[in-house]
Design a protein around this motif. Sequence first.
Motif, short mmCIF file in Angstrom:
data_model
loop_
_atom_site.label_atom_id
_atom_site.label_comp_id
_atom_site.label_asym_id
_atom_site.label_seq_id
_atom_site.Cartn_x
_atom_site.Cartn_y
_atom_site.Cartn_z
N GLU A 1 0.83 -1.21 0.00
CA GLU A 1 0.00 0.00 0.00
C GLU A 1 0.86 1.26 0.00
OE1 GLU A 1 -3.34 2.16 -0.37
OE2 GLU A 1 -3.20 -0.04 -0.43
N GLU A 2 1.96 1.25 0.76
CA GLU A 2 2.87 2.39 0.79
C GLU A 2 3.56 2.58 -0.56
OE1 GLU A 2 3.65 4.69 3.45
OE2 GLU A 2 1.66 3.88 3.89
N ARG B 1 4.22 5.62 -5.75
CA ARG B 1 4.16 5.63 -7.22
C ARG B 1 3.12 6.61 -7.74
NH1 ARG B 1 5.30 -0.74 -7.76
NH2 ARG B 1 7.56 -0.57 -7.99
N ALA B 2 2.16 6.95 -6.90
CA ALA B 2 1.11 7.90 -7.30
C ALA B 2 1.56 9.35 -7.12
CB ALA B 2 -0.15 7.64 -6.49
N SER B 3 2.74 9.54 -6.52
CA SER B 3 3.20 10.91 -6.26
C SER B 3 4.64 11.09 -6.73
CB SER B 3 3.11 11.22 -4.76
OG SER B 3 3.86 10.28 -4.01
N LEU C 1 11.39 4.06 -7.54
CA LEU C 1 10.29 4.17 -6.59
C LEU C 1 10.35 5.50 -5.85
CD1 LEU C 1 7.85 2.96 -5.11
CD2 LEU C 1 9.47 1.81 -3.57
N SER C 2 11.55 5.98 -5.56
CA SER C 2 11.71 7.24 -4.83
C SER C 2 11.20 8.44 -5.62
CB SER C 2 13.18 7.45 -4.46
OG SER C 2 13.93 7.89 -5.59
N PHE D 1 13.25 -1.83 1.48
CA PHE D 1 13.51 -1.09 0.23
C PHE D 1 12.60 0.13 0.20
CE2 PHE D 1 9.99 -3.89 -1.11
CZ PHE D 1 9.15 -2.98 -1.75
N LEU D 2 11.44 0.02 0.85
CA LEU D 2 10.49 1.13 0.94
C LEU D 2 11.13 2.32 1.64
CD1 LEU D 2 7.56 2.29 0.79
CD2 LEU D 2 7.18 1.21 3.03
#
Length: 337
Positions: free
Chosen positions: A186-187, A192-194, A227-228, A299-300
């Motif tokens: 979910e995180e 990815r949406a921002s 991802l970042s 990794f998040l």
Amino acid sequence: MKIRSLLIIGFSATILALQSCNNSKNSEGKEISTNVAVSATDSRGKKITLPHEAMRVVVLYNALVDDVYMLLAGEKIVGIPQQIYEMEDTYRFLSKLDDRIKNKSIATPTFGGQSSNAESIVGLKPDLVLTFNTDQDNITQIENLGIPVFTFSSLNDEKILEELKNVGKLLGKEKRAEEVTGYVAEEVKKMRASQAASPKKIYYAWSKGRIMSTSGKGSLIDMAITLSGAQNACPVPVEAPNISAETMYKWNPDLIILWNSKLSDVYSLKELEALPAVKNKQVFAMSPSFPYDPHTVKFLLFAKQLRHWCMPEYSQEQLDQDVKKAFEVIYGKKGLI
């Protein structure tokens, strides 16, 4: 009546005996039901089947030790890599989760480095060994001794989540694995949406001062950089290319990120002193490294730390809050950091 009493006693003893056959003890001597077979597919595509959930586990890589504690199955561990005790930030954190780590009482069936001692592993009587799929010689040797081996690849975010779910099945922690992976997934979706409209370029340098060694397109680090919301400065689709200073200038990264290296490892290089990222002091060290290990679901957090360095609007305060929340979820305990 006497005969009937004897029959009842005998019957009860038989039931107890059968129940004891269906129970075993973990590394702390606690009884665990063993009457249900479990199975899961590892990174090789191999189905690992155990007659019951694993109760004595030997782990041959640091990141995989971390995974077992995330699954709240640390009491099952009977063997770990020697490096767990030698890496200061890793040892300090895991000591909060397990007094056996703190007291350095868990066996280390290793020669040092990543070499394991098969004889020592056998002596620990594990019903499961966890390792990476690159450890082929050890895998073959251990499996030939009749000990099941579950392998990991940690190739990307999807594989990391999938492999944690699968090992959770073998450890009797399927529900716990779903909790951790559900939160991380979910995180990841939120990140990815921002994404940034104009992503900065990041050059990642390997550990121990290997500044001219990096990670190319398609690698685990490339995934975390993307991802970042940033872009990998290395455009080469090679896992670990070595480059020249001339190539570094050509790529001209906005930031240089170090893993288990010192800032001076970059700033002391005469051949890089004119590089804009160096002149502008845009060199950052991922230190301490334990909270950001990209070979695990952290990794998040690796990606979130990169986002903070790339995007000032993602503040240090917000990053600290996100890291604190993530640790509470993935380790199932508050106040760890």
